[in-house]
Write a protein that holds these residues in place. Structure first.
Motif, PDB file in Angstrom:
ATOM      1  N   ARG A 205       6.762  11.487  71.416  1.00 18.97           N
ATOM      2  CA  ARG A 205       6.986  12.769  72.067  1.00 18.97           C
ATOM      3  C   ARG A 205       8.046  13.574  71.323  1.00 18.97           C
ATOM      4  O   ARG A 205       7.899  14.778  71.114  1.00 18.97           O
ATOM      5  N   ARG A 206       9.119  12.897  70.892  1.00 14.51           N
ATOM      6  CA  ARG A 206      10.162  13.593  70.147  1.00 14.51           C
ATOM      7  C   ARG A 206       9.627  14.129  68.818  1.00 14.51           C
ATOM      8  O   ARG A 206      10.042  15.195  68.341  1.00 14.51           O
ATOM      9  N   MET A 207       8.694  13.407  68.197  1.00 17.75           N
ATOM     10  CA  MET A 207       8.105  13.881  66.948  1.00 17.75           C
ATOM     11  C   MET A 207       7.286  15.155  67.177  1.00 17.75           C
ATOM     12  O   MET A 207       7.297  16.066  66.349  1.00 17.75           O
ATOM     13  N   GLN A 208       6.572  15.219  68.293  1.00 16.67           N
ATOM     14  CA  GLN A 208       5.858  16.453  68.623  1.00 16.67           C
ATOM     15  C   GLN A 208       6.841  17.614  68.778  1.00 16.67           C
ATOM     16  O   GLN A 208       6.619  18.714  68.253  1.00 16.67           O
ATOM     17  N   GLU A 209       7.924  17.362  69.496  1.00 17.89           N
ATOM     18  CA  GLU A 209       8.926  18.416  69.707  1.00 17.89           C
ATOM     19  C   GLU A 209       9.562  18.840  68.383  1.00 17.89           C
ATOM     20  O   GLU A 209       9.806  20.032  68.160  1.00 17.89           O
ATOM     21  N   ALA A 210       9.815  17.863  67.495  1.00 13.32           N
ATOM     22  CA  ALA A 210      10.431  18.185  66.209  1.00 13.32           C
ATOM     23  C   ALA A 210       9.489  19.020  65.347  1.00 13.32           C
ATOM     24  O   ALA A 210       9.926  19.952  64.652  1.00 13.32           O
ATOM     25  N   GLU A 211       8.195  18.689  65.393  1.00 17.79           N
ATOM     26  CA  GLU A 211       7.247  19.464  64.597  1.00 17.79           C
ATOM     27  C   GLU A 211       7.107  20.884  65.131  1.00 17.79           C
ATOM     28  O   GLU A 211       7.058  21.846  64.362  1.00 17.79           O
ATOM     29  N   LEU A 212       7.081  21.034  66.451  1.00 22.19           N
ATOM     30  CA  LEU A 212       7.027  22.379  67.026  1.00 22.19           C
ATOM     31  C   LEU A 212       8.289  23.168  66.690  1.00 22.19           C
ATOM     32  O   LEU A 212       8.223  24.371  66.412  1.00 22.19           O
ATOM     33  N   ALA A 213       9.437  22.500  66.699  1.00 23.42           N
ATOM     34  CA  ALA A 213      10.691  23.167  66.328  1.00 23.42           C
ATOM     35  C   ALA A 213      10.662  23.618  64.876  1.00 23.42           C
ATOM     36  O   ALA A 213      11.167  24.700  64.531  1.00 23.42           O
ATOM     37  N   GLN A 214      10.070  22.790  64.011  1.00 23.84           N
ATOM     38  CA  GLN A 214       9.981  23.178  62.604  1.00 23.84           C
ATOM     39  C   GLN A 214       9.068  24.384  62.424  1.00 23.84           C
ATOM     40  O   GLN A 214       9.359  25.295  61.645  1.00 23.84           O
ATOM     41  N   ILE A 215       7.949  24.418  63.166  1.00 25.86           N
ATOM     42  CA  ILE A 215       7.066  25.572  63.100  1.00 25.86           C
ATOM     43  C   ILE A 215       7.794  26.832  63.554  1.00 25.86           C
ATOM     44  O   ILE A 215       7.655  27.912  62.964  1.00 25.86           O
ATOM     45  N   ALA A 216       8.610  26.705  64.592  1.00 26.83           N
ATOM     46  CA  ALA A 216       9.356  27.856  65.104  1.00 26.83           C
ATOM     47  C   ALA A 216      10.384  28.365  64.117  1.00 26.83           C
ATOM     48  O   ALA A 216      10.626  29.569  64.020  1.00 26.83           O
ATOM     49  N   SER A 217      10.998  27.455  63.335  1.00 21.29           N
ATOM     50  CA  SER A 217      12.131  27.836  62.483  1.00 21.29           C
ATOM     51  C   SER A 217      11.786  28.024  61.016  1.00 21.29           C
ATOM     52  O   SER A 217      12.547  28.657  60.287  1.00 21.29           O
ATOM     53  N   SER A 218      10.656  27.497  60.560  1.00 21.11           N
ATOM     54  CA  SER A 218      10.351  27.492  59.127  1.00 21.11           C
ATOM     55  C   SER A 218       9.192  28.422  58.785  1.00 21.11           C
ATOM     56  O   SER A 218       8.051  28.169  59.182  1.00 21.11           O
ATOM     57  N   PRO A 219       9.435  29.475  57.984  1.00 24.10           N
ATOM     58  CA  PRO A 219       8.327  30.331  57.525  1.00 24.10           C
ATOM     59  C   PRO A 219       7.290  29.548  56.723  1.00 24.10           C
ATOM     60  O   PRO A 219       6.098  29.843  56.807  1.00 24.10           O
ATOM     61  N   ALA A 220       7.736  28.540  55.966  1.00 27.25           N
ATOM     62  CA  ALA A 220       6.795  27.734  55.182  1.00 27.25           C
ATOM     63  C   ALA A 220       5.855  26.943  56.091  1.00 27.25           C
ATOM     64  O   ALA A 220       4.644  26.849  55.837  1.00 27.25           O
ATOM     65  N   ALA A 221       6.402  26.384  57.178  1.00 20.42           N
ATOM     66  CA  ALA A 221       5.563  25.638  58.117  1.00 20.42           C
ATOM     67  C   ALA A 221       4.573  26.564  58.813  1.00 20.42           C
ATOM     68  O   ALA A 221       3.403  26.201  59.014  1.00 20.42           O
ATOM     69  N   ARG A 222       5.028  27.757  59.180  1.00 22.32           N
ATOM     70  CA  ARG A 222       4.125  28.713  59.828  1.00 22.32           C
ATOM     71  C   ARG A 222       3.039  29.183  58.862  1.00 22.32           C
ATOM     72  O   ARG A 222       1.885  29.355  59.251  1.00 22.32           O
ATOM     73  N   ARG A 223       3.402  29.366  57.607  1.00 21.53           N
ATOM     74  CA  ARG A 223       2.396  29.799  56.625  1.00 21.53           C
ATOM     75  C   ARG A 223       1.307  28.746  56.460  1.00 21.53           C
ATOM     76  O   ARG A 223       0.113  29.082  56.433  1.00 21.53           O
ATOM     77  N   LEU A 224       1.698  27.479  56.346  1.00 20.32           N
ATOM     78  CA  LEU A 224       0.702  26.420  56.188  1.00 20.32           C
ATOM     79  C   LEU A 224      -0.227  26.357  57.388  1.00 20.32           C
ATOM     80  O   LEU A 224      -1.447  26.232  57.240  1.00 20.32           O
ATOM     81  N   LEU A 225       0.349  26.462  58.583  1.00 24.36           N
ATOM     82  CA  LEU A 225      -0.464  26.428  59.796  1.00 24.36           C
ATOM     83  C   LEU A 225      -1.387  27.639  59.852  1.00 24.36           C
ATOM     84  O   LEU A 225      -2.580  27.509  60.171  1.00 24.36           O
ATOM     85  N   ALA A 226      -0.871  28.816  59.525  1.00 23.72           N
ATOM     86  CA  ALA A 226      -1.676  30.038  59.572  1.00 23.72           C
ATOM     87  C   ALA A 226      -2.794  30.005  58.546  1.00 23.72           C
ATOM     88  O   ALA A 226      -3.927  30.436  58.826  1.00 23.72           O
ATOM     89  N   GLU A 227      -2.527  29.504  57.358  1.00 19.85           N
ATOM     90  CA  GLU A 227      -3.559  29.419  56.321  1.00 19.85           C
ATOM     91  C   GLU A 227      -4.724  28.545  56.781  1.00 19.85           C
ATOM     92  O   GLU A 227      -5.891  28.869  56.549  1.00 19.85           O
ATOM     93  N   ASN A 228      -4.404  27.432  57.425  1.00 23.02           N
ATOM     94  CA  ASN A 228      -5.449  26.531  57.909  1.00 23.02           C
ATOM     95  C   ASN A 228      -6.176  27.111  59.111  1.00 23.02           C
ATOM     96  O   ASN A 228      -7.399  26.979  59.228  1.00 23.02           O
ATOM     97  N   TYR A 229      -5.448  27.745  60.016  1.00 26.02           N
ATOM     98  CA  TYR A 229      -6.066  28.291  61.227  1.00 26.02           C
ATOM     99  C   TYR A 229      -7.029  29.433  60.878  1.00 26.02           C
ATOM    100  O   TYR A 229      -8.139  29.490  61.419  1.00 26.02           O
ATOM    101  N   THR A 230      -6.605  30.331  59.992  1.00 29.00           N
ATOM    102  CA  THR A 230      -7.447  31.474  59.648  1.00 29.00           C
ATOM    103  C   THR A 230      -8.546  31.110  58.675  1.00 29.00           C
ATOM    104  O   THR A 230      -9.483  31.882  58.477  1.00 29.00           O
ATOM    105  N   GLY A 231      -8.446  29.924  58.040  1.00 29.55           N
ATOM    106  CA  GLY A 231      -9.552  29.442  57.223  1.00 29.55           C
ATOM    107  C   GLY A 231      -9.191  29.174  55.776  1.00 29.55           C
ATOM    108  O   GLY A 231      -8.691  30.070  55.073  1.00 29.55           O
ATOM    109  N   LEU A 232      -9.453  27.955  55.334  1.00 28.47           N
ATOM    110  CA  LEU A 232      -9.259  27.609  53.938  1.00 28.47           C
ATOM    111  C   LEU A 232     -10.294  28.354  53.089  1.00 28.47           C
ATOM    112  O   LEU A 232     -11.392  28.666  53.552  1.00 28.47           O
ATOM    113  N   PRO A 233      -9.976  28.663  51.837  1.00 27.74           N
ATOM    114  CA  PRO A 233     -10.934  29.392  50.999  1.00 27.74           C
ATOM    115  C   PRO A 233     -12.182  28.555  50.705  1.00 27.74           C
ATOM    116  O   PRO A 233     -12.127  27.327  50.707  1.00 27.74           O
ATOM    117  N   TYR A 234     -13.300  29.231  50.455  1.00 27.41           N
ATOM    118  CA  TYR A 234     -14.532  28.544  50.072  1.00 27.41           C
ATOM    119  C   TYR A 234     -14.436  28.151  48.606  1.00 27.41           C
ATOM    120  O   TYR A 234     -13.810  28.827  47.800  1.00 27.41           O
TER     121      TYR A 234
END
Length: 389
Positions: free
Chosen positions: A360-389
């Motif tokens: 559970r703490r690992m889930q919270e830590a990963e969510l905290a990293q997404i909230a604080s890190s532009p790099a983490a948000r970029r990786l998540l956004a790239e995957n969510y919006t779609g990897l290139p063909y």
């Protein structure tokens, strides 16, 4: 009967492949074991990657999507009452379209009807023959009679329970699977959405998702044990549980009402390799299943169609079979990337039966990293919006 490409399965993967090939002058026949009304009654995902949007437009089936679909530039991840907005434009310069799979299928049917494609519904006892040779054919029964279709190639777009994948010998097939110990109870309601963007909720009581189909049609989900039945959940019980799992500010303004559809779907990750054997090519759910967390199922089917249609058009137009030879490897590279993302989202947001305090703490830590890190948000956004063909 004879055609160039026999397509097994009349869902969005099969219809889109037929549409793209027909527009390029490649002849197809589509076989579907259910009737059209059944196909159009299936309730499925509604988040389209931008690559999917562009492919539907290029196939000539994007007009209604562009009029009625909703462009989303972000989504929310929540933990308790904390809301973390993932801004797709800011993170990776992309976006997604919210437009239901049922509507995509409806648009594809209309386009196929307009060009006069042969679509055979209620095709029973479909069997594939000679797939490992030079003269494959398909047989089926309808109205008490057996029929035969000769073809150059067969595209298996007939889903997880179809006949295409089992046609590949078991000593050649390799299957990889992870079954998750919970399901999603989903409802449709003719109510305004809880928010203007999707909300993926991590809560101590379990996962929840607030989604939508249009401004007056909402789609909601909550994580439930696999032992639960739809009959165990009244509308009131569902709404009460959903409100507990959403952030308080969202729950306070949630508009509820009678549900018009209710179902429980199990979650699994599944990949079958290879996606080609002889003159048979697998597309979509026939080859892979992803948990719905992250909405990759339909989008992966579209990427398969992208690779296969391009390969077939190149073969028939230029006599070049290189794309057919590389299809399985090309498609699987993207499949495994989306599989990793769906697995990541599922493990991040759900409660597992044997989950420890550390987990559970690992889930919270990963969510905290997404909230604080532009790099983490970029990786998540790239995957969510779609990897290139």
């Amino acid at each position: 009967m004879k055609t160039q490409v026999a397509i097994i399965g009349g869902g969005p993967a099969g219809l889109l492949l037929s549409q793209v090939l027909n527009r390029a002058g490649v002849a197809t026949v589509v076989l579907e074991r259910k009737d059209r009304a059944y196909v159009l009654a299936r309730i499925r995902a509604g988040v389209l990657e931008w690559g999917t949007v562009e492919m539907l437009r290029a196939a000539g089936v994007g007009d209604r999507m562009d009029r009625e679909g909703q462009v989303h530039e972000g989504c929310y991840l929540t933990s308790g009452d904390r809301m973390i907005r993932l801004d797709f434009h800011e993170s990776c310069g992309k976006q997604v379209m919210v437009y239901g799979q049922t509507e995509v299928t409806r648009d594809l049917y209309a386009a196929q009807d307009a060009v006069g494609t042969t679509i055979i519904h209620d095709a029973a006892d479909v069997a594939l023959h000679g797939v490992d040779g030079d003269t494959p054919h398909v047989t089926w029964t309808k109205d008490g009679h057996e029929h035969r279709l000769d073809c150059d190639y067969i595209a298996g777009c007939d889903g997880f329970h179809g006949v295409s994948r089992p046609t590949i010998p078991s000593d050649i097939r390799r299957e990889f699977e992870k079954v998750y110990p919970f399901g999603w109870l989903g409802v449709l309601s003719e109510t305004p959405p809880a928010a203007h963007e999707l909300i993926y909720a991590n809560h101590e009581r379990g996962f929840a998702l607030a989604s939508m189909r249009n401004p007056m049609l909402s789609r909601y989900y909550i994580q439930v044990p696999l032992t639960d039945r739809v009959e165990d959940w009244s509308d009131a019980a569902f709404w009460d549980e959903l409100k507990r799992r959403l952030p308080a500010e969202v729950a306070a303004s949630l508009i509820t009402g009678p549900t018009i559809e209710k179902s429980i779907a199990p979650l699994r990750s599944f990949v079958s390799e290879p996606m080609r054997w002889g003159r048979l090519f697998l597309c979509g759910d026939a080859a892979h299943i992803v948990p719905p967390t992250g909405a990759k199922g339909l989008n992966l089917a579209v990427s398969d169609v992208h690779y296969l249609s391009a390969a077939l058009i190149r073969f028939y137009g230029q006599g070049d079979a290189a794309g057919l030879e590389s299809y399985s490897a090309d498609a699987l590279a993207r499949v495994w990337g989306a599989m990793r993302f769906s697995w990541q989202m599922t493990t991040l947001l759900h409660r597992f039966p044997e989950q420890s305090g550390f987990d559970r703490r690992m889930q919270e830590a990963e969510l905290a990293q997404i909230a604080s890190s532009p790099a983490a948000r970029r990786l998540l956004a790239e995957n969510y919006t779609g990897l290139p063909y």
